[in-house]
Design a protein around this motif. Structure first.
Motif, PDB file in Angstrom:
ATOM      1  N   MET A   1      11.626  -2.235  79.431  1.00  0.00           N
ATOM      2  CA  MET A   1      10.724  -1.044  79.892  1.00  0.00           C
ATOM      3  C   MET A   1      11.217  -0.924  81.347  1.00  0.00           C
ATOM      4  SD  MET A   1       6.767   0.118  79.980  1.00  0.00           S
ATOM      5  CE  MET A   1       6.731   0.295  78.086  1.00  0.00           C
ATOM      6  N   LYS A   2      11.421   0.217  81.785  1.00  0.00           N
ATOM      7  CA  LYS A   2      11.677   0.545  83.392  1.00  0.00           C
ATOM      8  C   LYS A   2      10.494   0.075  84.072  1.00  0.00           C
ATOM      9  CE  LYS A   2      14.972   4.450  82.545  1.00  0.00           C
ATOM     10  NZ  LYS A   2      16.007   3.748  83.228  1.00  0.00           N
ATOM     11  N   ARG A   3      10.730  -0.285  85.187  1.00  0.00           N
ATOM     12  CA  ARG A   3       9.420  -0.811  86.179  1.00  0.00           C
ATOM     13  C   ARG A   3       8.853   0.762  86.595  1.00  0.00           C
ATOM     14  NH1 ARG A   3       7.505  -5.746  86.403  1.00  0.00           N
ATOM     15  NH2 ARG A   3       9.202  -7.244  86.859  1.00  0.00           N
ATOM     16  N   ALA A   4       7.546   0.633  86.679  1.00  0.00           N
ATOM     17  CA  ALA A   4       6.597   1.967  87.092  1.00  0.00           C
ATOM     18  C   ALA A   4       6.092   1.622  88.299  1.00  0.00           C
ATOM     19  CB  ALA A   4       5.717   1.871  86.032  1.00  0.00           C
ATOM     20  N   PHE A   5       6.185   2.932  88.968  1.00  0.00           N
ATOM     21  CA  PHE A   5       5.370   3.015  90.216  1.00  0.00           C
ATOM     22  C   PHE A   5       4.203   4.157  90.011  1.00  0.00           C
ATOM     23  CE2 PHE A   5       9.439   1.222  91.136  1.00  0.00           C
ATOM     24  CZ  PHE A   5       9.298   0.483  92.249  1.00  0.00           C
ATOM     25  N   VAL A   6       3.139   3.817  90.154  1.00  0.00           N
ATOM     26  CA  VAL A   6       2.111   4.903  90.085  1.00  0.00           C
ATOM     27  C   VAL A   6       1.453   5.434  91.283  1.00  0.00           C
ATOM     28  CG1 VAL A   6      -0.534   5.132  89.129  1.00  0.00           C
ATOM     29  CG2 VAL A   6       1.075   3.747  88.128  1.00  0.00           C
ATOM     30  N   VAL A   7       1.622   6.929  91.374  1.00  0.00           N
ATOM     31  CA  VAL A   7       1.336   7.686  92.438  1.00  0.00           C
ATOM     32  C   VAL A   7       0.010   8.479  92.244  1.00  0.00           C
ATOM     33  CG1 VAL A   7       2.072   9.367  94.228  1.00  0.00           C
ATOM     34  CG2 VAL A   7       3.801   7.838  92.992  1.00  0.00           C
ATOM     35  N   LEU A   8      -1.047   8.123  93.057  1.00  0.00           N
ATOM     36  CA  LEU A   8      -2.332   8.657  92.924  1.00  0.00           C
ATOM     37  C   LEU A   8      -2.013  10.096  93.607  1.00  0.00           C
ATOM     38  CD1 LEU A   8      -2.998   5.832  92.450  1.00  0.00           C
ATOM     39  CD2 LEU A   8      -5.367   6.550  93.253  1.00  0.00           C
ATOM     40  N   THR A   9      -2.091  11.296  93.021  1.00  0.00           N
ATOM     41  CA  THR A   9      -1.727  12.422  93.722  1.00  0.00           C
ATOM     42  C   THR A   9      -2.877  13.420  93.541  1.00  0.00           C
ATOM     43  OG1 THR A   9      -0.341  14.638  93.775  1.00  0.00           O
ATOM     44  CG2 THR A   9      -0.577  13.494  91.540  1.00  0.00           C
ATOM     45  N   ASP A  10      -3.053  14.155  94.634  1.00  0.00           N
ATOM     46  CA  ASP A  10      -4.052  15.272  94.658  1.00  0.00           C
ATOM     47  C   ASP A  10      -3.591  16.689  94.911  1.00  0.00           C
ATOM     48  OD1 ASP A  10      -3.573  15.235  97.357  1.00  0.00           O
ATOM     49  OD2 ASP A  10      -5.530  14.621  97.896  1.00  0.00           O
ATOM     50  N   LEU A  11      -2.054  16.590  94.651  1.00  0.00           N
ATOM     51  CA  LEU A  11      -1.324  17.796  94.935  1.00  0.00           C
ATOM     52  C   LEU A  11      -1.142  18.164  96.277  1.00  0.00           C
ATOM     53  CD1 LEU A  11      -2.397  19.946  91.919  1.00  0.00           C
ATOM     54  CD2 LEU A  11      -0.797  18.001  92.011  1.00  0.00           C
ATOM     55  N   SER A  12      -1.657  17.490  97.267  1.00  0.00           N
ATOM     56  CA  SER A  12      -1.341  17.599  98.688  1.00  0.00           C
ATOM     57  C   SER A  12      -0.028  17.271  99.465  1.00  0.00           C
ATOM     58  CB  SER A  12      -2.294  16.847  99.373  1.00  0.00           C
ATOM     59  OG  SER A  12      -2.225  15.395  99.393  1.00  0.00           O
ATOM     60  N   GLU A  13       0.042  17.604 100.658  1.00  0.00           N
ATOM     61  CA  GLU A  13       1.432  17.334 101.208  1.00  0.00           C
ATOM     62  C   GLU A  13       1.551  15.692 101.530  1.00  0.00           C
ATOM     63  OE1 GLU A  13       4.203  19.083 102.038  1.00  0.00           O
ATOM     64  OE2 GLU A  13       3.243  20.720 101.123  1.00  0.00           O
ATOM     65  N   ALA A  14       0.502  15.130 101.715  1.00  0.00           N
ATOM     66  CA  ALA A  14       0.327  13.667 101.698  1.00  0.00           C
ATOM     67  C   ALA A  14       0.708  13.088 100.581  1.00  0.00           C
ATOM     68  CB  ALA A  14      -1.008  13.187 102.451  1.00  0.00           C
ATOM     69  N   ALA A  15       0.381  13.558  99.360  1.00  0.00           N
ATOM     70  CA  ALA A  15       0.658  12.974  98.275  1.00  0.00           C
ATOM     71  C   ALA A  15       2.113  13.135  98.037  1.00  0.00           C
ATOM     72  CB  ALA A  15      -0.238  13.500  97.043  1.00  0.00           C
ATOM     73  N   ALA A  16       2.630  14.231  98.151  1.00  0.00           N
ATOM     74  CA  ALA A  16       4.181  14.660  97.853  1.00  0.00           C
ATOM     75  C   ALA A  16       4.973  13.441  99.038  1.00  0.00           C
ATOM     76  CB  ALA A  16       4.379  15.940  98.391  1.00  0.00           C
ATOM     77  N   GLN A  17       4.466  13.191  99.972  1.00  0.00           N
ATOM     78  CA  GLN A  17       5.151  12.293 100.985  1.00  0.00           C
ATOM     79  C   GLN A  17       5.081  11.040 100.123  1.00  0.00           C
ATOM     80  OE1 GLN A  17       5.779  13.698 104.352  1.00  0.00           O
ATOM     81  NE2 GLN A  17       7.537  12.231 104.229  1.00  0.00           N
ATOM     82  N   ALA A  18       3.915  10.456  99.607  1.00  0.00           N
ATOM     83  CA  ALA A  18       4.037   9.194  98.989  1.00  0.00           C
ATOM     84  C   ALA A  18       4.833   9.398  97.703  1.00  0.00           C
ATOM     85  CB  ALA A  18       2.651   9.036  98.433  1.00  0.00           C
ATOM     86  N   GLN A  19       4.951  10.448  96.848  1.00  0.00           N
ATOM     87  CA  GLN A  19       5.910  10.371  95.804  1.00  0.00           C
ATOM     88  C   GLN A  19       7.138  10.297  96.117  1.00  0.00           C
ATOM     89  OE1 GLN A  19       3.359  14.276  93.798  1.00  0.00           O
ATOM     90  NE2 GLN A  19       5.472  14.416  93.525  1.00  0.00           N
ATOM     91  N   GLY A  20       7.621  10.938  97.160  1.00  0.00           N
ATOM     92  CA  GLY A  20       9.069  10.943  97.543  1.00  0.00           C
ATOM     93  C   GLY A  20       9.558   9.489  97.997  1.00  0.00           C
ATOM     94  N   TYR A  21       8.531   8.847  98.436  1.00  0.00           N
ATOM     95  CA  TYR A  21       8.888   7.518  98.977  1.00  0.00           C
ATOM     96  C   TYR A  21       9.117   6.633  97.825  1.00  0.00           C
ATOM     97  CZ  TYR A  21       8.641   3.361 102.094  1.00  0.00           C
ATOM     98  OH  TYR A  21       8.884   1.956 102.671  1.00  0.00           O
ATOM     99  N   ALA A  22       7.756   6.778  96.984  1.00  0.00           N
ATOM    100  CA  ALA A  22       7.918   6.011  95.598  1.00  0.00           C
ATOM    101  C   ALA A  22       9.071   6.164  94.592  1.00  0.00           C
ATOM    102  CB  ALA A  22       6.433   6.027  94.998  1.00  0.00           C
ATOM    103  N   ALA A  23       9.347   7.588  94.657  1.00  0.00           N
ATOM    104  CA  ALA A  23      10.699   7.739  93.882  1.00  0.00           C
ATOM    105  C   ALA A  23      11.892   7.184  94.477  1.00  0.00           C
ATOM    106  CB  ALA A  23      10.958   9.307  94.019  1.00  0.00           C
ATOM    107  N   ARG A  24      12.161   6.892  95.711  1.00  0.00           N
ATOM    108  CA  ARG A  24      13.119   6.396  96.289  1.00  0.00           C
ATOM    109  C   ARG A  24      13.224   4.879  95.853  1.00  0.00           C
ATOM    110  NH1 ARG A  24      11.902  10.163 100.126  1.00  0.00           N
ATOM    111  NH2 ARG A  24      10.895   8.582 101.346  1.00  0.00           N
ATOM    112  N   LEU A  25      12.101   4.287  95.942  1.00  0.00           N
ATOM    113  CA  LEU A  25      11.900   2.732  95.499  1.00  0.00           C
ATOM    114  C   LEU A  25      12.204   2.794  93.984  1.00  0.00           C
ATOM    115  CD1 LEU A  25       8.612   1.618  97.676  1.00  0.00           C
ATOM    116  CD2 LEU A  25      10.989   1.380  98.214  1.00  0.00           C
ATOM    117  N   ALA A  26      11.713   3.411  93.202  1.00  0.00           N
ATOM    118  CA  ALA A  26      11.925   3.258  91.915  1.00  0.00           C
ATOM    119  C   ALA A  26      13.318   3.639  91.578  1.00  0.00           C
ATOM    120  CB  ALA A  26      11.147   4.374  91.204  1.00  0.00           C
ATOM    121  N   ALA A  27      14.286   4.463  92.180  1.00  0.00           N
ATOM    122  CA  ALA A  27      15.404   4.746  91.994  1.00  0.00           C
ATOM    123  C   ALA A  27      16.224   3.411  92.235  1.00  0.00           C
ATOM    124  CB  ALA A  27      16.059   5.794  92.890  1.00  0.00           C
TER     125      ALA A  27
END
Length: 277
Positions: A1-27
């Motif tokens: 199974m692919k390694r998972a990164f769970v991002v807690l999001t409240d749909l804010s800009e700060a959460a979007a920043q965390a999403q982008g960072y985690a996505a780069r690590l996941a990639a």
């Protein structure tokens, strides 16, 4: 199974920043993201019995959030799942950890604290404390898009043993191959600093890549949090790692602990790793 990164999001800009960072690590690991949105009671005076609303307006609002999450998931550069939970935060995070066994949990830190941020000590902290899982905090203003290549590990002068959930991160650090510095802060100018103990403990963790005696960066005559952030500036660190012991793991977040001060003030992302000693 692919390694998972769970991002807690409240749909804010700060959460979007965390999403982008985690996505780069996941990639880098050919992994995946899980976007977890949890309904929280943001009104501390509200009757808990009023939290579950069944009006058409409330149900429509929930569906809009679900649609927004799914749209965000489709826009990510890695396979991404969107999860909307109506549990309280603690059970929701615990369920995500059990189901996905992520490498880490990621959250964003808003540049301008809002009501939700003021409630973090009461809602988010107990949930993350109970999870005892690696936590990545990404400040909203972090603009770098490259993966972290300069890592700073903050260690005190006492031995430590990483908790089991931190061990799989070795795969990530092996993929990143960062240059790692170990920072130790000694408040006094003279006398033993115990920096050698800090370096030896980090070396024994065998998590952060090759280290030598030259990997130690000592700061004297500064408060611990000030010294850590000073070292991060001097070394151009792109990621700060702090080690949280069982009795302090996020327990004083947004209060007076060293971890709390670094999390609140760091201009670069911070990774908190739980230890068992």
């Amino acid at each position: 199974m692919k390694r998972a990164f769970v991002v807690l999001t409240d749909l804010s800009e700060a959460a979007a920043q965390a999403q982008g960072y985690a996505a780069r690590l996941a990639a880098r690991l050919h992994g995946r993201l899980v976007l977890l949105h949890v309904y929280l009671n943001i009104d501390p005076l509200r009757d808990p019995e009023e939290l579950v609303l069944t009006t058409a307006t409330e149900l429509a609002g929930r569906e809009r959030i679900r649609a927004d999450l799914q749209q965000m998931a489709r826009q990510q550069p890695v396979p991404t799942e969107a999860e909307l939970s109506f549990d309280s935060l603690g059970p929701a995070v615990a369920k995500a950890v059990r189901q996905h066994q992520p490498l880490l949990l990621a959250v964003g830190r808003a540049a301008h604290p809002a009501l939700l941020d003021r409630l973090l000590p009461h809602e988010v902290v107990p949930a993350l404390q109970a999870a005892r899982y690696p936590l990545l905090l990404v400040p909203e203003g972090w603009a770098e898009t490259e993966l972290p290549q300069r890592l700073l590990v903050a260690a005190d002068g006492a031995p430590f043993t990483l908790a089991a959930p931190a061990w799989p991160l070795k795969e990530l650090f092996n993929a990143l191959q960062p240059t790692t510095a170990v920072v130790h802060v000694a408040p006094e100018v003279h006398g033993p600093s115990h920096g050698d103990v800090a370096l030896k403990s980090v070396m024994s963790a065998q998590l952060f890549g090759p280290l030598t005696n030259n990997s130690l960066y000592e700061v004297r005559e500064e408060a611990p949090a000030d010294g850590i952030l000073h070292a991060a500036r001097e070394l151009g660190a792109q990621l700060i790692v702090v080690l949280a012991r069982p009795h302090t793991f996020l327990g004083s977040l947004f209060h007076r602990s060293v971890t709390a001060q670094v999390l609140r003030r760091s201009p670069v992302p911070v990774l908190v790793l739980p230890t068992v000693a």
